[in-house]
Enzyme design. Structure first.
Site, PDB file in Angstrom:
ATOM      1  N   GLU A 178       0.815  -1.220   0.000  1.00 19.08           N
ATOM      2  CA  GLU A 178       0.000   0.000   0.000  1.00 19.08           C
ATOM      3  C   GLU A 178       0.847   1.269   0.000  1.00 19.08           C
ATOM      4  O   GLU A 178       0.498   2.261  -0.605  1.00 19.08           O
ATOM      5  CB  GLU A 178      -0.928   0.007   1.225  1.00 19.08           C
ATOM      6  CG  GLU A 178      -1.996   1.084   1.157  1.00 19.08           C
ATOM      7  CD  GLU A 178      -3.168   0.802   2.081  1.00 19.08           C
ATOM      8  OE1 GLU A 178      -3.800   1.771   2.531  1.00 19.08           O
ATOM      9  OE2 GLU A 178      -3.470  -0.372   2.352  1.00 19.08           O
ATOM     10  N   ASP A 220      -2.731  -3.081   3.247  1.00 26.85           N
ATOM     11  CA  ASP A 220      -3.204  -3.227   4.628  1.00 26.85           C
ATOM     12  C   ASP A 220      -4.309  -4.272   4.693  1.00 26.85           C
ATOM     13  O   ASP A 220      -5.213  -4.304   3.843  1.00 26.85           O
ATOM     14  CB  ASP A 220      -3.744  -1.895   5.160  1.00 26.85           C
ATOM     15  CG  ASP A 220      -2.626  -0.978   5.635  1.00 26.85           C
ATOM     16  OD1 ASP A 220      -1.463  -1.393   5.555  1.00 26.85           O
ATOM     17  OD2 ASP A 220      -2.924   0.140   6.090  1.00 26.85           O
ATOM     18  N   TYR A 279      -1.415  -4.747  14.022  1.00 28.93           N
ATOM     19  CA  TYR A 279      -2.249  -3.933  13.124  1.00 28.93           C
ATOM     20  C   TYR A 279      -3.160  -2.978  13.903  1.00 28.93           C
ATOM     21  O   TYR A 279      -3.903  -3.401  14.788  1.00 28.93           O
ATOM     22  CB  TYR A 279      -3.090  -4.857  12.248  1.00 28.93           C
ATOM     23  CG  TYR A 279      -3.884  -4.132  11.189  1.00 28.93           C
ATOM     24  CD1 TYR A 279      -3.261  -3.592  10.071  1.00 28.93           C
ATOM     25  CD2 TYR A 279      -5.266  -3.975  11.316  1.00 28.93           C
ATOM     26  CE1 TYR A 279      -3.983  -2.926   9.094  1.00 28.93           C
ATOM     27  CE2 TYR A 279      -5.997  -3.309  10.335  1.00 28.93           C
ATOM     28  CZ  TYR A 279      -5.351  -2.783   9.238  1.00 28.93           C
ATOM     29  OH  TYR A 279      -6.068  -2.119   8.291  1.00 28.93           O
TER      30      TYR A 279
END
Length: 695
Positions: A8, A104, A307
């Protein structure tokens, strides 16, 4: 044959490339023996704008609304087109066998990658890297366990539905309001009900009427007690308060009731994003956006946390065997807290945290097995990391055990009450350093029938207080309660409201502006309702889980869009721009509006077709005031350019020394002093020297 890995961000792409052994650095990708790693720059593809469907939509007209394309189409973003083109060229290479999506691991990341592949008309196999931390081990393990991309099709469909719904409602309603009331007015599926909640609290504050009340406190021996009538300590009648005060004076109090309770408090679960943003706002005054940015750095750059954009506070069963490594990683930085845990072999005592059923796309935010180099962290990063680690360590400590003692006394026919507590086992509070109630050891031995002389009887007058305006922590809680947005988008919603000047931040609280107050009165009732938006969010979640119908959801959104625009068109409500001035536009004669620009105040013509703009206040420079450290204004006086701080009135003359030449200026000078047929090397110094020698 090689795999094309699509990350990303460039920073993540470089890390993946390093772990995968890719060493051949190119401008827009990094190549290795088995993988070619490239990256998006955030989004490379977006939904087409109205003018992309038909040129007539460049002009904002009510008769063209609502704009409802038969099929929503996508396009490349102009600013990042070269990066998309590079990915497209890589995809055409004959030695590329498949694509690995490494964006992501969430709804937005899925959309970023899938739209790129859709635009490229990708036909080769697609796999998905799904990891919850950026450590080398997590990346290597993730590439060993790649999943078929089809497994995430429902997540992609949900992301498309969200994006199209926001386009259809947000764009059409915002255009309708702007055209109808001739002022930039923004409304949306999530931001409008959020604004409505801020306004509702403001109305409660404005309509609040304070009332006087009295309380009575006293000392019974060493015990602090207060007048109590059926649990109510406030007395709203002054005569009654005086009478009670007189009745208690000089009296002896008898203990009539003692209630002892043994209590436990469970270990708190690890953070999800929203609760972490709330805590950071309470403790450090961080905005939701700032917390997310700091957290993203800890995740991507330092690789110290898992995350960030998660809505779960639970962990999965297969993570239990990773706990010891995580504890070892933080041992040096948190010796006192970790040592007792390691002696118990790192067993989780808060067993309820292990719950596969309550983990959605990602588990809770916890530390990784990467050892932290605390000096490398900024002060803000250190604060957020500390919150996460200590909340994680609390899982390995026992429950907090304490005893409460509540008692009542009778004196002069009136009831007095008091309470205290005693810690039996500090448990997890030893790590979190909770603020605990003050213990009064004199109360621990209290018994029924015991008597005390009442002393220092105090009658105090108070006023009831209006509810406080929402802090960001408060509004995040409200958004979570009603399902407005997702943990990943809530911070952006708040920032959008601030940037559109419908709310402002004052002393850490969210305050509606005059523009925001008027906007809520103009917007349709349904769009203000958090319940309706929550219902849509539930449907989007159902689609992500494969239990919803995307086509049916978007049909509902289209019907709502038609109705919302029709209501605005036929509305007879009035609006006046709050920032109109008495100054007339020199071009068209319309009144000018005062707006805040990046470098000071500007006057903008209220006629949207005119677009005349002029500066009202002096331009702000990048020079900082030596006293208050705010940006100083640039002024042009008789003696030249000078800087002035509008707050401290400090004046500094501009430096007269010549600035360093930019590369562009150097190139122009080089061309000026160098003839094509002459060769003096490629440096500016050589060219100037040669020119001077000629003269």
């Amino acid at each position: 044959m090689k795999s094309l890995v699509l990350a990303e961000k460039p920073s993540v792409g470089r890390e993946l490339a390093r772990v995968l052994g890719c060493t051949e650095n190119k401008k827009r990708y990094i190549e290795g023996p088995r993988y070619i790693v490239t990256w998006a720059l955030g989004h490379l593809i977006e939904l087409k704008m109205p003018e992309d469907y038909h040129p007539k939509y460049k002009e904002w007209r009510m008769e063209d609304l609502p704009i409802l394309p038969d099929k929503m189409e996508i396009k490349t973003i102009r600013q990042t087109y070269p990066q998309y083109k590079a990915i497209e060229q890589l995809g055409k290479r004959s030695d590329i066998k498949d694509c690995i999506i490494a964006t992501d691991a969430g709804r937005e990341g899925e959309l970023v990658a899938r739209w790129i592949l859709e635009k490229m008309r990708w036909k080769k196999p697609v796999k998905r890297l799904w990891i919850s931390s950026q450590t080398d081990k997590a990346i290597k393990d993730g590439f060993k366990q790649l999943k078929p991309a089809k497994q995430y099709d429902n997540l992609y469909r949900s992301a498309v539905c969200r994006s199209e719904a926001d386009w259809l409602i947000g764009l059409n309603v915002s255009r309708a309001l702007t055209v109808k009331y001739n002022d930039p007015l923004s409304a949306g599926r999530v931001q409008t009900p959020t604004l409505a909640m801020v306004l509702e609290r403001e109305r409660e504050i404005q309509s609040f009427v304070p009332k006087k009340y009295w309380t009575i406190e006293a000392l019974a021996g060493k015990l602090e007690v207060s007048y109590d009538h059926n649990g109510e300590k406030r007395i709203f009648d002054e005569q009654k308060a005086n009478a009670i005060h007189a009745a208690l004076s000089g009296q002896t109090a008898v203990v009539t009731q003692v209630i002892r309770k043994q209590k436990q408090e469970q270990q708190p679960l690890p953070y999800d994003l929203t609760e972490l943003q709330r805590d950071a706002n309470h403790r450090f005054g961080f905005t939701a956006k700032k917390t997310l940015n700091v957290l993203q750095n800890l995740y991507e750059q330092h690789k110290l946390v898992t995350y960030p954009r998660t809505d779960s506070k639970y962990l999965t069963k297969d993570m239990e065997n990773t706990m010891y490594d995580r504890l070892l990683a933080v041992k040096d930085a948190y010796k006192e807290e970790v040592q007792p845990v390691l002696s118990r072999k790192g067993n989780i005592l808060a067993k309820r945290v292990i719950n596969d059923a309550k983990v959605t796309d990602h588990h809770a935010i916890i530390p990784t097995d990467e050892r932290p180099a605390l000096p490398d962290l900024s002060a803000d990063e250190r604060k957020i990391y500390d919150l996460i680690v200590k909340r994680f360590l609390a899982l390995f400590y026992p429950v907090y055990e304490y005893e409460t003692v509540q008692f009542k006394l009778q004196a002069g026919g009136k009831t007095l009450a008091g309470r205290t507590m005693a810690v039996k086992n500090a448990g997890f509070t030893a790590v979190l350093h909770h603020e605990q109630e003050r213990e009064n050891t004199a109360l621990l031995s209290i018994k029924e029938g015991k008597t005390f002389k009442l002393e220092q009887i105090r009658l105090s007058q108070h006023l009831t207080e209006a509810p406080k305006r929402y802090s960001e922590a408060d509004i995040l809680s409200r958004m979570e309660k009603y399902g407005l947005g997702t943990p990943a988008t809530r911070a952006d919603i708040i920032e959008r409201l601030v940037s559109s000047e419908t709310i402002s931040r004052e002393s850490g609280r969210l305050v509606p502006t005059p523009k925001g107050k008027q906007l809520i009165d103009l917007v349709n009732d349904e769009l203000k309702s958090p319940e309706l938006t929550a219902k849509w969010e539930e449907q989007l979640e159902a689609i992500a889980r494969g239990k919803g119908n995307p086509k049916q959801f978007l049909e509902t959104i289209r019907r709502e869009t038609v109705r919302l625009v029709r209501e605005i068109r036929t509305s007879d409500k009035k609006y006046r721009a709050h920032n109109l001035t008495g100054t007339k536009c020199p071009e068209c004669g319309s009144l000018m509006k005062e707006v805040n620009g990046k470098d000071g105040k500007k006057l903008v013509c209220s006629n949207r077709e005119c677009r005349f703009t002029k500066r009202k206040s002096p331009k702000l420079s990048n020079r900082r005031c030596p006293t208050c450290h705010k940006k100083m204004e640039i002024h042009h006086g008789k003696s030249g350019v000078y800087f002035q701080c509008r707050h401290c009135n400090i004046v500094q003359k501009a430096d007269e020394k010549k600035k360093t030449l930019s590369k562009h200026e150097e190139k122009k000078l080089l061309q000026k002093y160098t003839k094509k047929e002459e060769s003096f090397g490629n440096s500016l110094a050589e060219a100037l020297k040669a020119a001077l020698e000629k003269e």
